[in-house]
Enzyme design. Sequence first.
Site, PDB file in Angstrom:
ATOM      1  CG  ASP A  81      -0.159   0.192   2.679  1.00 28.43           C
ATOM      2  OD1 ASP A  81       0.807  -1.025   2.649  1.00 28.43           O
ATOM      3  OD2 ASP A  81      -0.749   0.662   3.513  1.00 28.43           O
ATOM      4  CD  GLU A 146       4.375   1.093   7.165  1.00 29.68           C
ATOM      5  OE1 GLU A 146       5.038   1.299   7.935  1.00 29.68           O
ATOM      6  OE2 GLU A 146       4.047   1.902   6.043  1.00 29.68           O
TER       7      GLU A 146
HETATM    8 ZN   LIG Z   1       6.615   2.156   4.128  1.00 23.38          ZN
END
Ligand SMILES: [Zn+2]
Length: 388
Positions: A81, A146
């Site tokens: 992501d 994340e």
């Molecule tokens: Zn990163």
Amino acid sequence: MGALGNELQEHVDGDPAIALLCDLIRCRSVTPDDAGCQDIIATRLSELGFECESLPFGEVNNLWARRGDSKPVLCFAGHTDVVPPGSAEEWQSEPFEPDLRDGLLYGRGAADMKSGLAAMIVALERFIGEHPNHKGSLAMLVTSDEEGRARDGTLKVIETLQARDEPIDWCVLGEPSSQSELGDTVRIGRRGSLSGMLTVKGIQGHVAYPHLVDNPIRRFAPVLAELHATQWDNGNEHFPPTSFEVVEVTSSAGAPNVTPADLTARFNFRYSSEWNHERLKKKVIEIFDTHEFEYELKWHLSGEPFLTMPGRLTEVVSQVVTGQTGLTPELSTGGGTSDGRFISPAGTDVVELGPVNASIHKVNEHIKLADMPVLTSMYQRIMELLLT
Ligand SMILES: [Zn+2]
């Protein structure tokens, strides 16, 4: 957008890591959407003999892939992501279309951290091609959570692995650890991050009648001064000093002749291994208790500090960086949090080695194209030293 510029096409044809990086940048994987990245990765890893397991939690896709069942387990980890591209006008090229200008490859995720993922996969392909019967096991842990809430990603995968008693000995995270040149910095830990949300209670009233009001701004000002004046620690051998920052203070009754009824403040600690969150919270309450005010306080812990003590993994990584770049990397615990905070507590040695981070999360994010083959060789060499 049309075909790649001729120059970039030549690099794509000549270097599979650059080709894969371009494919990954084209996936619009704005957190927590993986947008097909993990399918691309799983296909490549399956062809190498990895057992690929999709571990979705909530709306988050995670991939756990493993090759071999013996110890030790060397895991490469990262996230697909990316943060949103931001203002389109400020990008000099399409954020999700790789573009090469003056030796720099532009695109959202170019540095954070699709280059790390692409280099890892091509390094795995090369290493396994040369050493199909390597020692131990290779693994890859990929999440798409994340940059966002980070609740359904690496944390949950590690919980799953722990429940199965499937430990990871060494983990290399491909986060952009470098500061000005590839390899100048390797992260061996991160500070903890603890946020507080404070509400100070008062009594709203007319400013001309101060004996009838209780102004929460007046109450909070000395508390804030003391928090700012506090030296939380001096850091230690591995960590910089703990920092305290207020990020928001709001209090208003909406008119110049009225004192507000309450005040809200948000603050954050980035703390060294001199503290854990329980002791840090206690210290804040102790300071609050020396002042007279009524409050409510909520906490959010993003992660305790973690540290990989110097040992086999840090030695190998330092040696590899020096061999590939001539630099002696600084072993640092600076920067924001990373998913290392979820991997390390399970007893895993974690290091972060990746490209230069100067443009991450900004418009016109980029990496130096010439760093891609070097990064790929670094990851390959780490496997050679640890698993042959
Ligand atoms: Zn990163």
